[in-house]
Scaffold this motif. Structure first.
Motif, PDB file in Angstrom:
ATOM      1  N   SER A  63       1.054  -1.081   0.258  1.00  0.00           N
ATOM      2  CA  SER A  63       0.269   0.043  -0.125  1.00  0.00           C
ATOM      3  C   SER A  63       0.989   0.796   0.156  1.00  0.00           C
ATOM      4  CB  SER A  63      -1.076   0.600   1.255  1.00  0.00           C
ATOM      5  OG  SER A  63       0.041  -0.022   2.802  1.00  0.00           O
ATOM      6  N   LEU A  64       0.177   2.778  -0.420  1.00  0.00           N
ATOM      7  CA  LEU A  64       0.622   3.709   0.095  1.00  0.00           C
ATOM      8  C   LEU A  64       1.243   4.106   1.350  1.00  0.00           C
ATOM      9  CD1 LEU A  64       1.861   6.387  -1.767  1.00  0.00           C
ATOM     10  CD2 LEU A  64      -0.597   6.858  -1.129  1.00  0.00           C
ATOM     11  N   ASP A  65       1.068   3.600   2.827  1.00  0.00           N
ATOM     12  CA  ASP A  65       0.948   3.656   3.544  1.00  0.00           C
ATOM     13  C   ASP A  65       2.766   2.642   4.201  1.00  0.00           C
ATOM     14  OD1 ASP A  65       1.127   5.117   6.301  1.00  0.00           O
ATOM     15  OD2 ASP A  65       0.238   2.667   6.350  1.00  0.00           O
ATOM     16  N   LEU A  66       2.632   1.264   3.046  1.00  0.00           N
ATOM     17  CA  LEU A  66       3.681   0.422   3.652  1.00  0.00           C
ATOM     18  C   LEU A  66       4.782   1.188   2.795  1.00  0.00           C
ATOM     19  CD1 LEU A  66       5.329  -1.820   3.964  1.00  0.00           C
ATOM     20  CD2 LEU A  66       4.130  -2.759   1.201  1.00  0.00           C
ATOM     21  N   LEU A  67       4.701   1.880   1.140  1.00  0.00           N
ATOM     22  CA  LEU A  67       6.180   2.702   1.344  1.00  0.00           C
ATOM     23  C   LEU A  67       6.278   3.760   1.882  1.00  0.00           C
ATOM     24  CD1 LEU A  67       4.934   2.568  -2.903  1.00  0.00           C
ATOM     25  CD2 LEU A  67       6.949   0.493  -1.842  1.00  0.00           C
ATOM     26  N   PHE A  68       5.182   4.528   2.456  1.00  0.00           N
ATOM     27  CA  PHE A  68       5.525   5.548   3.404  1.00  0.00           C
ATOM     28  C   PHE A  68       6.466   5.232   4.596  1.00  0.00           C
ATOM     29  CE2 PHE A  68       4.814   7.909   6.809  1.00  0.00           C
ATOM     30  CZ  PHE A  68       4.844   9.425   6.290  1.00  0.00           C
ATOM     31  N   HIS A  69       6.315   4.713   4.935  1.00  0.00           N
ATOM     32  CA  HIS A  69       6.879   3.466   6.773  1.00  0.00           C
ATOM     33  C   HIS A  69       8.294   3.171   5.940  1.00  0.00           C
ATOM     34  CE1 HIS A  69       2.656   3.629   8.942  1.00  0.00           C
ATOM     35  NE2 HIS A  69       3.928   4.379   9.555  1.00  0.00           N
ATOM     36  N   ILE A 138       9.294  17.594   3.869  1.00  0.00           N
ATOM     37  CA  ILE A 138       9.011  16.588   3.040  1.00  0.00           C
ATOM     38  C   ILE A 138       7.839  16.254   1.798  1.00  0.00           C
ATOM     39  CG2 ILE A 138       6.764  15.287   4.258  1.00  0.00           C
ATOM     40  CD1 ILE A 138       7.412  15.820   6.820  1.00  0.00           C
ATOM     41  N   PHE A 139       8.748  15.553   1.014  1.00  0.00           N
ATOM     42  CA  PHE A 139       8.184  15.419  -0.326  1.00  0.00           C
ATOM     43  C   PHE A 139       8.370  17.234  -1.001  1.00  0.00           C
ATOM     44  CE2 PHE A 139       5.611  11.863   2.102  1.00  0.00           C
ATOM     45  CZ  PHE A 139       5.953  10.965   1.211  1.00  0.00           C
ATOM     46  N   GLY A 140       9.239  17.922  -0.054  1.00  0.00           N
ATOM     47  CA  GLY A 140       9.472  19.271  -1.643  1.00  0.00           C
ATOM     48  C   GLY A 140       7.912  20.297  -1.168  1.00  0.00           C
ATOM     49  N   MET A 141       7.105  19.847   0.036  1.00  0.00           N
ATOM     50  CA  MET A 141       6.307  20.433  -0.054  1.00  0.00           C
ATOM     51  C   MET A 141       6.441  21.299   1.170  1.00  0.00           C
ATOM     52  SD  MET A 141       2.679  17.969  -1.254  1.00  0.00           S
ATOM     53  CE  MET A 141       3.375  16.653  -0.546  1.00  0.00           C
ATOM     54  N   PHE A 142       6.183  20.394   2.177  1.00  0.00           N
ATOM     55  CA  PHE A 142       6.252  21.214   3.283  1.00  0.00           C
ATOM     56  C   PHE A 142       8.234  21.682   4.219  1.00  0.00           C
ATOM     57  CE2 PHE A 142       2.179  19.432   3.465  1.00  0.00           C
ATOM     58  CZ  PHE A 142       1.307  20.189   3.329  1.00  0.00           C
ATOM     59  N   THR A 143       8.220  22.629   4.887  1.00  0.00           N
ATOM     60  CA  THR A 143      10.044  22.441   5.278  1.00  0.00           C
ATOM     61  C   THR A 143       9.883  22.857   6.918  1.00  0.00           C
ATOM     62  OG1 THR A 143      10.625  23.092   3.150  1.00  0.00           O
ATOM     63  CG2 THR A 143      12.171  23.535   4.703  1.00  0.00           C
ATOM     64  N   MET A 144      10.456  22.018   7.875  1.00  0.00           N
ATOM     65  CA  MET A 144      10.847  22.271   9.043  1.00  0.00           C
ATOM     66  C   MET A 144      11.944  22.073   9.451  1.00  0.00           C
ATOM     67  SD  MET A 144       7.591  19.215   9.486  1.00  0.00           S
ATOM     68  CE  MET A 144       7.297  19.819   7.873  1.00  0.00           C
ATOM     69  N   THR A 145      11.992  22.143  11.266  1.00  0.00           N
ATOM     70  CA  THR A 145      13.395  21.822  11.711  1.00  0.00           C
ATOM     71  C   THR A 145      13.474  20.888  11.814  1.00  0.00           C
ATOM     72  OG1 THR A 145      12.336  23.153  13.483  1.00  0.00           O
ATOM     73  CG2 THR A 145      13.902  24.574  12.387  1.00  0.00           C
ATOM     74  N   ALA A 152       4.891  15.853  11.501  1.00  0.00           N
ATOM     75  CA  ALA A 152       4.517  15.731  10.213  1.00  0.00           C
ATOM     76  C   ALA A 152       4.524  14.570   9.587  1.00  0.00           C
ATOM     77  CB  ALA A 152       5.665  16.637   9.731  1.00  0.00           C
ATOM     78  N   LEU A 153       5.085  13.072  10.209  1.00  0.00           N
ATOM     79  CA  LEU A 153       5.318  12.130   9.731  1.00  0.00           C
ATOM     80  C   LEU A 153       3.738  11.456  10.085  1.00  0.00           C
ATOM     81  CD1 LEU A 153       8.857  11.050   9.100  1.00  0.00           C
ATOM     82  CD2 LEU A 153       7.490  11.918   7.415  1.00  0.00           C
ATOM     83  N   ILE A 154       3.675  12.003  11.473  1.00  0.00           N
ATOM     84  CA  ILE A 154       2.389  10.677  11.822  1.00  0.00           C
ATOM     85  C   ILE A 154       1.412  11.533  11.441  1.00  0.00           C
ATOM     86  CG2 ILE A 154       1.402  10.463  14.633  1.00  0.00           C
ATOM     87  CD1 ILE A 154       3.916  10.162  15.509  1.00  0.00           C
ATOM     88  N   MET A 155       1.012  12.843  10.726  1.00  0.00           N
ATOM     89  CA  MET A 155      -0.403  13.007  10.322  1.00  0.00           C
ATOM     90  C   MET A 155      -0.089  12.774   8.664  1.00  0.00           C
ATOM     91  SD  MET A 155      -1.235  15.596  12.811  1.00  0.00           S
ATOM     92  CE  MET A 155      -2.918  15.806  11.773  1.00  0.00           C
ATOM     93  N   PHE A 156       0.661  12.531   8.022  1.00  0.00           N
ATOM     94  CA  PHE A 156       1.233  11.968   6.943  1.00  0.00           C
ATOM     95  C   PHE A 156       0.204  10.441   7.079  1.00  0.00           C
ATOM     96  CE2 PHE A 156       3.224  15.835   5.056  1.00  0.00           C
ATOM     97  CZ  PHE A 156       2.760  16.121   3.632  1.00  0.00           C
ATOM     98  N   SER A 157       1.144   9.516   7.684  1.00  0.00           N
ATOM     99  CA  SER A 157       0.330   8.325   7.851  1.00  0.00           C
ATOM    100  C   SER A 157      -1.134   8.556   8.219  1.00  0.00           C
ATOM    101  CB  SER A 157       1.141   7.917   8.977  1.00  0.00           C
ATOM    102  OG  SER A 157       0.892   6.668   9.093  1.00  0.00           O
ATOM    103  N   TRP A 158      -1.679   9.163   9.419  1.00  0.00           N
ATOM    104  CA  TRP A 158      -3.136   9.369   9.382  1.00  0.00           C
ATOM    105  C   TRP A 158      -3.881   9.063   7.802  1.00  0.00           C
ATOM    106  CZ3 TRP A 158      -5.350  13.452  13.514  1.00  0.00           C
ATOM    107  CH2 TRP A 158      -6.710  13.039  13.630  1.00  0.00           C
TER     108      TRP A 158
END
Length: 212
Positions: A63-69, A138-145, A152-158
């Motif tokens: 799944s996309l979630d699998l590839l993400f993790h 993250i994927f060129g969309m969001f930049t953060m420290t 942020a990754l948890i929100m994407f995973s959700w």
């Protein structure tokens, strides 16, 4: 492929190869997910001890979630092993081993039969705390420290999984990662004044893995 794998540090490479092999075995119907998940009674009362290992190797069906993790686990595990744990593979393995024990103990409390995703967040969280001023994208969309990266990754995973349960599992992984970071970077420096069994692998493990 062999050249690419050879460039990955040993602990990360072993974890990645075993995880991919486990997923392929499930897809080829050589084993079933029901044979891999962790259950305290099955593992210890029924002597199915392999479940204490396979629960950290199966990331789920394709799944996309699998590839993400898998992508973020491999990326930040590799970066952590190449930086903070360079030439210290026993210490990195020890971090993951102690984190695995913590996750196994927390599994019944949070109803987490598979612990691969929570464990994958341990190196992500640990790296983010070791590099607090580094800016990441993250994927060129969001930049953060870096310290904001795990959340942020948890929100994407959700968003990808569509269920809060998946995000809760990742949060447990972050909590365990925080304990590992605290034991190594805060406790030993400010409260103990030296290394302990929680922050450094035993000498026997270091000799076994060729670090001394």
């Amino acid at each position: 492929m062999e050249a690419w794998l050879a460039q990955i540090p040993p602990v990360t490479r072993a974890w990645l190869c075993l995880s991919v092999a486990t997923s392929l075995a499930v897809q080829c119907h050589l084993v079933a997910p029901l044979q891999l998940y962790f259950n305290f009674k099955l593992a210890f009362t029924n002597a199915q001890l392999w479940r204490t290992v396979t629960t950290f190797l199966y990331f789920g069906s394709p799944s996309l979630d699998l590839l993400f993790h898998l992508y973020f686990f491999m990326r930040y595990s590799r970066m952590l092993e190449e930086s903070s744990f360079a030439n210290r593979k026993a210490d990195y393995f020890w971090l993951l081993f102690l984190s695995s024990i913590m996750l196994l103990s927390l599994s019944p409390l949070f109803n987490l039969p598979f612990l691969s995703n929570p464990l994958a967040y341990v190196p992500v969280y640990f790296w983010s705390r070791r590099h607090p001023s580094t800016r990441v994208s993250i994927f060129g969309m969001f930049t953060m420290t870096a310290p904001y990266l795990p959340f942020a990754l948890i929100m994407f995973s959700w968003a990808l999984s569509g269920t809060w349960h998946a995000a809760a599992a990742d949060l447990v992984g972050c909590a365990v990662g925080h304990v590992g970071w605290f034991a190594r970077d805060v406790w030993t420096r400010e409260m103990i004044g030296g290394r302990t069994i929680l922050s450094e692998a035993p000498d026997s493990l270091k000799r076994l893995m060729g670090d001394i």
